[in-house]
Enzyme design. Structure first.
Site, short mmCIF file in Angstrom:
data_model
loop_
_atom_site.label_atom_id
_atom_site.label_comp_id
_atom_site.label_asym_id
_atom_site.label_seq_id
_atom_site.Cartn_x
_atom_site.Cartn_y
_atom_site.Cartn_z
N GLY D 44 0.83 -1.32 -0.14
CA GLY D 44 0.22 0.11 0.01
C GLY D 44 0.85 1.37 0.05
O GLY D 44 0.21 2.19 0.17
N SER D 72 4.13 -6.68 0.91
CA SER D 72 2.84 -6.59 0.21
C SER D 72 1.74 -7.63 0.45
O SER D 72 2.27 -8.62 0.99
CB SER D 72 3.24 -6.97 -1.31
OG SER D 72 2.04 -7.39 -2.13
N SER D 73 0.69 -7.42 0.57
CA SER D 73 -0.45 -8.48 1.07
C SER D 73 -0.47 -9.32 0.14
O SER D 73 -0.76 -10.48 0.44
CB SER D 73 -1.73 -7.70 1.27
OG SER D 73 -2.35 -7.11 -0.12
N ASP D 74 0.19 -9.46 -1.19
CA ASP D 74 0.13 -10.59 -2.05
C ASP D 74 1.42 -11.37 -1.71
O ASP D 74 1.71 -12.31 -2.51
CB ASP D 74 0.13 -10.19 -3.45
CG ASP D 74 -1.07 -9.45 -3.66
OD1 ASP D 74 -2.33 -10.19 -3.72
OD2 ASP D 74 -1.14 -8.26 -4.18
N HIS D 93 2.89 -8.97 -10.22
CA HIS D 93 1.32 -8.55 -10.07
C HIS D 93 0.62 -7.44 -10.29
O HIS D 93 1.34 -6.45 -9.65
CB HIS D 93 0.78 -9.28 -8.35
CG HIS D 93 -0.50 -9.24 -8.52
ND1 HIS D 93 -1.62 -9.75 -9.05
CD2 HIS D 93 -1.26 -8.50 -7.56
CE1 HIS D 93 -2.75 -9.32 -8.79
NE2 HIS D 93 -2.72 -8.75 -7.75
N HIS D 95 -3.03 -5.28 -11.77
CA HIS D 95 -4.27 -5.26 -12.31
C HIS D 95 -4.24 -4.61 -13.63
O HIS D 95 -5.26 -3.61 -13.93
CB HIS D 95 -5.18 -4.42 -11.34
CG HIS D 95 -5.54 -5.38 -10.03
ND1 HIS D 95 -6.63 -5.52 -9.44
CD2 HIS D 95 -4.63 -5.90 -9.26
CE1 HIS D 95 -6.56 -6.15 -8.43
NE2 HIS D 95 -5.34 -6.39 -8.15
N ASP D 118 5.93 -14.56 -29.79
CA ASP D 118 7.32 -14.06 -29.79
C ASP D 118 7.85 -14.38 -28.13
O ASP D 118 8.78 -14.55 -28.06
CB ASP D 118 7.36 -12.51 -29.98
CG ASP D 118 7.84 -12.40 -31.51
OD1 ASP D 118 8.07 -13.67 -32.30
OD2 ASP D 118 7.60 -11.48 -31.86
N HIS D 167 -9.83 -11.38 -11.05
CA HIS D 167 -8.77 -10.74 -9.99
C HIS D 167 -7.77 -10.06 -10.92
O HIS D 167 -8.22 -8.79 -11.15
CB HIS D 167 -8.28 -11.61 -9.32
CG HIS D 167 -7.10 -11.37 -8.49
ND1 HIS D 167 -7.19 -10.01 -7.76
CD2 HIS D 167 -6.01 -11.75 -7.95
CE1 HIS D 167 -6.21 -9.68 -6.88
NE2 HIS D 167 -5.27 -10.69 -6.87
N TYR D 225 16.96 -14.30 -33.01
CA TYR D 225 16.76 -13.09 -32.74
C TYR D 225 17.71 -12.46 -31.93
O TYR D 225 18.25 -12.84 -31.10
CB TYR D 225 15.35 -12.72 -32.33
CG TYR D 225 14.63 -11.57 -31.98
CD1 TYR D 225 14.09 -10.95 -33.17
CD2 TYR D 225 14.97 -10.93 -30.96
CE1 TYR D 225 13.33 -9.76 -32.99
CE2 TYR D 225 14.47 -9.64 -30.66
CZ TYR D 225 13.67 -8.95 -31.77
OH TYR D 225 13.13 -7.58 -31.82
#
Lengths: 228, 228, 228, 228
Positions: D44, D72-74, D93, D95, D118, D167, D225
């Site tokens: 946050g 992080s809460s994740d 992560h 959104h 690719d 999510h 490449y």
């Protein structure tokens, strides 16, 4: 009051920063619940000319207490919301493009995911058109009355946003800054909800338990998101 | 004339600022109704090389009065509009993406909300294609003739915008700056109208009483928006 | 050659400026028809680290004449186009989002309006997938062979763009700068064509006489747009 | 560890640069496989206030080793992925709007072209919702468990991305920077896939041989490449 004018000025200036307004199509206010005075943007003044001292101070009877300019033409709507929803301390009105598109479509925004559930609990409602009588009598005031009627018996701090049919968006919060934050969330959520339906026309809202989890990990006594 | 050239230059420079043009795809003019001279952007000159002294001065017979460059290839359209719609003092032409998409779709833009109604009264019309004969005879001139024919018996200052089928957008106003303002409004309204139909394919225009309220709170003798 | 390397460097740097590329997903080349040498971007080098001296000089047999880096992996495609379409002097390859979306959809872009007709005559074609054999044998070379086969009997300077199915976009012109210009036009036209179909699913291409008028007012002996 | 904190800080700051996050809606971590410690963004904290020293150091048991802030809460999701997918060294992560729209739609992203092929081999999967029991027991941890269950028997470095239904998006790579790169690719590919279906609702994925060609010209022993 000078401090509040500065705060409301800064919150107003976030609207163009977050690309929520074109020209003068938006306004922010915040109330000092002790005095009952609220500070709001002047009507029709361009954002790049706005100064803190241009903010207008109003009381809850609709009297101008201080300020050179006319207050926003939406002032009676803010006033009704402050009167009817006592926990609201800051209010934003915008015509932000995706939120307004949902309002023009006459649809509430379903909760399709956790971005939405993190801030707003359930579907963001779209309130009906005012009748011709309500418009003629007192358009801006009755917009506020309609919003208050819809929310007054509900947990309105858990759904700090509303769409007004064929018009635009109001959001609120515990101060002007949080109300702007919610206006940004609404626009992002409105965009993603429309894209979600474009990708899957038969989509359903997110499961209730997922909505609950995300809302309550950020709000209420068991919140654990952030540094609180 | 130097002052008008400066004004028209500045109004032209607003087109890239508001992202209404790619390359040289747009132009702005303003007329001095006393002399009957109008000032317009030169043809095909890039915006980042444009200078106030590059503006071209024309009379209403289509003679170049002053200027090093050829005037915009759309000059005969501006000229016809100035001749046929005497209250128009500034004109903008763009290929702004959403407005042009409606023009290419051959549809007028319904009034779905108050953002639209605040500036433009009713549906923004899309005029028909020119016939092969009209194109061969005088394409740019006949584009103006078609616009004038459509608007001359109407309240054209209350609908300061038109879509030309398969082509692009013209807007006008009481000066070049207001015409640009209307071009920005049109693009925003065009975007939101398309998104509105995407969200609700069965959507109807905003109620007439709401359109009236918003248009007349900003225009005419009973206007109360802003600081007037 | 130093001058050409500078030119090709500058043309490459326009791709991020016009938001046509993410990361390294694009390349520009230009040929000196006298020597038969062409200059092209090195493979996989990020735009913000690119320098004029990093450009690679190639001959039309595919030999590297000069340069520290490997040339773009798409070099054999550029080479085939230079060999097969002798009026082409500059080539651009991008994965620009709207152009690539049409290529992924496997559809040519219909000419829905004058923005398109001003630069490109008719529908922008989408060439077929290569077969497994063509891919295995020489993927990049055969991409160029396919493009040349499609265009060699046509007026390819009047349609300086092609979509490769499930892949991306090639554009060309009389130099690298014009090829980039056409890549910008293609992306804008691709976006507006998709939006046009969203607004009106039954839309038809612009009338032929309108397409002709716009193309020939900018191209050929009777052109009158701009300052020529 | 100071070096890793700096690296993870810089990778986090790329999220707003590439417009993948609004407010604090995203996080990046990287693990030092020798010590088993990983560095992650604090929960946050706004991006424009973030500093390298704010990064939090965790071990794979979920103990905070260093740092003033809560992670992080994740964090439990990152931890499970690091434990279950041993080749993963960096995780992101977000959104991001288009990726999240596909996740909300509950659909994997088909491989419609070479931009996708690719970097990612095949359809980008969308994993199911967690059950109420899984949410109540340990939401963030079980999100990671679900991802690991899906990928652990697969070539997960060839599909370094997943959508979590209703999510958002997780991506990974051989370090934090590559994981961010993959998050950018996913967002661009998600946008183009939605536009592709808008342009052609009956579109099919790109031919397998074309997907193979593009993936393997950039990855594995026969890659050619770039400058390797």
């Amino acid at each position: 009051m000078e401090e509040l004018k500065q705060k409301v000025y800064e919150a107003n200036m976030l609207l163009p920063k977050y690309q929520l307004v074109t020209f003068t199509w938006g306004n922010v206010s915040e109330i000092d619940r002790k005095t009952g005075y609220f500070v709001i943007k002047p009507s029709g003044v361009e954002y790049d000319k706005l100064k803190p001292e241009d903010m207008v101070v109003m009381d809850l009877e609709g009297n101008k207490i201080e300020g050179e300019y006319n207050p926003s033409s939406d002032t009676p709507t803010h006033l009704e919301i402050y009167r009817g929803l006592p926990k609201v301390t800051g209010i934003v009105h915008t015509h932000s493009p995706w939120g307004t598109s949902w309002a023009q479509a006459g649809r509430g925004i379903p909760c399709y995911g956790t971005t939405h559930a993190d801030y707003m609990y359930g579907e963001i409602p779209c309130v009906r058109n005012l009748t011709k009588e309500e418009i003629d009598e007192a358009y801006e005031k009755n917009t506020g009355v309609l919003i208050v009627d819809y929310f007054k018996e509900k947990e309105y701090m858990a759904m700090p946003a509303v769409l007004c049919k064929n018009h635009g968006v109001f959001t609120w919060g515990k101060d002007a800054h949080e109300a702007v934050h919610n206006a940004v969330v609404l626009e992002e959520v409105a965009k993603m909800a429309a894209q979600t339906e474009m990708i899957n026309p038969d989509v359903k809202p997110a499961p209730q338990e997922l909505q609950d989890k995300h809302y309550y990990r950020k709000h209420g006594p068991n919140a654990y998101y952030g540094q609180k």
